[in-house]
Design a protein around this motif. Sequence first.
Motif: not given
Length: 346
Positions: A62-82
């Motif tokens: 599973g790519s980081g991009m897919e994980l990002l798409a899964d995480l962001k809607p659930i944890y919108p307050a968490a910042a993500v650096i790729m």
Amino acid sequence: MTTHEQRILIVDDEPMIRRLLNQKLSKQGYHCEEASSSDEALEKMKTYSADLILLDMKMPGGSGMELLADLKPIYPAAAVIMATAVNETNLAIQCMRLGAEDYICKPFNLDEVAINVGKTLEKKRLEQKIKEYQEHLQQKVDEQTREIRTLFLGSIEALVFALEAKDKYTAGHSRRVCEISMVISRELNSSEDFVEDLRWGSLLHDVGKIAVDQCIQNKPGKLTPAEYEHIMIHAQVGAGIVKPVVNERVVAIVEHHHDHYDGTGLHQLVSGEDIPLGARILTIADAYDAMTSDRPYRPAITVEDARQEIKRCSGTQFDPILASAFLKIDISCSTSKRDKLAAINT
Ligand SMILES: [Fe+2]
């Protein structure tokens, strides 16, 4: 700004990279957790709730991009650096469109990573502050709007009571009509919002009488058709008066409170269930109170006679279902209040 409470989740399939990042960021005062895959990251986030996620673009399963798409809607307050390879910057930009705050290129310069993390967290903190400030402002505006509205409504209510108090025949009418409407709406198990609208509609329904000639209103004899027409303008005038301060449902209650169920009321445009429900309830309460009160042209009739009249007009002037609900009610509680209110207002 780094604080000890700030939490970072490092997601990378390479243990060495996770360890180096963990060591560097822990020394900066962050609390770090590691995940070696997308699944583990999703699982960790259920209990860890990171402020920032350092997310590897390429991971097995599973790519980081897919994980990002899964995480962001659930944890919108968490910042993500790729974390990307130099030749993947196009993908990194796509990730930023998906909600990532920034990206860093491999191989890492750990000092740059730390600076990047600090800046991203600070940016996120400021965004959160602005959001809270805007919410606070909105709350204040809502509070003040409610206060102003209550003040306006109170003024109009006072105007109605003052108008009614001017003559002994109408003193306390709107308050009593409101009480009776409330009893009927409780019998119908109406929603709180509906009851609130009906309460205001009942209290304000006759405010338009300010435009009615007092001589005609207090005429001891039978009204001519022209005089009756003049008095009935109060429903339209009242709707216009209350419109700036109440919602459209309350306006409609005031406007239609003399509509007949069968459509035979004066200048009436709708009939049956097209008449707002609140107005159909109010018209029964209004008629009942009018009948059981003295008027310049006739004395009050008894409660039983008023009930018979409502029964007789069920299906013509009144909604038959509401009339039958009204007739099941023991209105004596409201009528006892009627006497007290009348005493207060005379
Ligand atoms: Fe009226």
